[in-house]
Motif scaffolding. Structure first.
Motif, mmCIF file in Angstrom:
data_model
loop_
_atom_site.group_PDB
_atom_site.id
_atom_site.type_symbol
_atom_site.label_atom_id
_atom_site.label_comp_id
_atom_site.label_asym_id
_atom_site.label_seq_id
_atom_site.Cartn_x
_atom_site.Cartn_y
_atom_site.Cartn_z
ATOM 1 N N ASP A 5 75.986 3.009 -47.121
ATOM 2 C CA ASP A 5 74.951 3.712 -47.757
ATOM 3 C C ASP A 5 75.003 4.943 -46.470
ATOM 4 N N LEU A 6 74.142 5.925 -47.298
ATOM 5 C CA LEU A 6 73.597 7.407 -46.391
ATOM 6 C C LEU A 6 72.404 6.893 -45.592
ATOM 7 N N TYR A 60 71.901 16.736 -50.842
ATOM 8 C CA TYR A 60 71.291 16.074 -51.565
ATOM 9 C C TYR A 60 70.071 16.319 -52.059
ATOM 10 N N GLN A 121 72.762 12.831 -54.640
ATOM 11 C CA GLN A 121 73.878 13.904 -53.998
ATOM 12 C C GLN A 121 74.210 15.223 -55.458
#
Length: 152
Positions: A5-6, A60, A121
């Motif tokens: 997870d970002l 992002y 992204q």
């Protein structure tokens, strides 16, 4: 195997707002909620605050998409869909909603889900002028070139 997870930092600009959350595992969009009650009259558009700000990492962007249920049941959509939240933006995420119904207003309570936030992204590109572009299979085929209702 899925990617980790970002982490995206957020701050509440109003004390009672909920952070974006995914309704189901595997969902692409996290729900955004309105911070105050309002009513959209027939054909009316309104910029609606979510009470949230985020800090996206470089590379992002977040995209604000309509909720399909609001569109189907009430005709409410996001005017500039998808709205873009750039990595450097630190202000409140707002959603420009439109009631496309010609006859019925739609009332929202504080905390109602109004849109979805999809984080992706993105690439920065360097645009290079060219005298001609390389050929492709599609070529110059644009709007309606693959057929459909009116195009056969």
């Amino acid at each position: 195997m899925s990617a980790p997870d970002l982490e995206v930092q957020f701050t509440r600009l109003h004390p009672d707002v909920e952070p974006p959350v995914y309704a189901h595992p595997g969902d692409a969009g996290a729900d955004l909620r309105c911070r105050e009650p309002f009513t959209l009259g027939p054909g009316e558009r309104r910029l609606v605050g979510t009470g949230l700000a985020i800090a996206l990492p470089e590379g992002y962007a977040a995209f604000v998409h309509p909720r399909s249920g609001l569109a189907t049941r009430f005709g409410v959509t996001v005017v500039n869909a998808p709205g873009t939240v750039d990595a450097g933006y630190r202000g409140e995420i707002c959603v420009c909603l439109l009631n496309t119904d010609a006859q019925h207003p739609v009332a929202f309570a504080a905390g109602d889900r109004i849109a979805q936030l999809v984080v992706q992204q993105v690439s920065r590109v360097r645009f290079v002028a060219a005298d001609a572009l390389p050929d492709s299979v599609r070529g110059f085929g644009g709007h309606g070139s693959t057929g459909g209702i009116l195009g056969g």
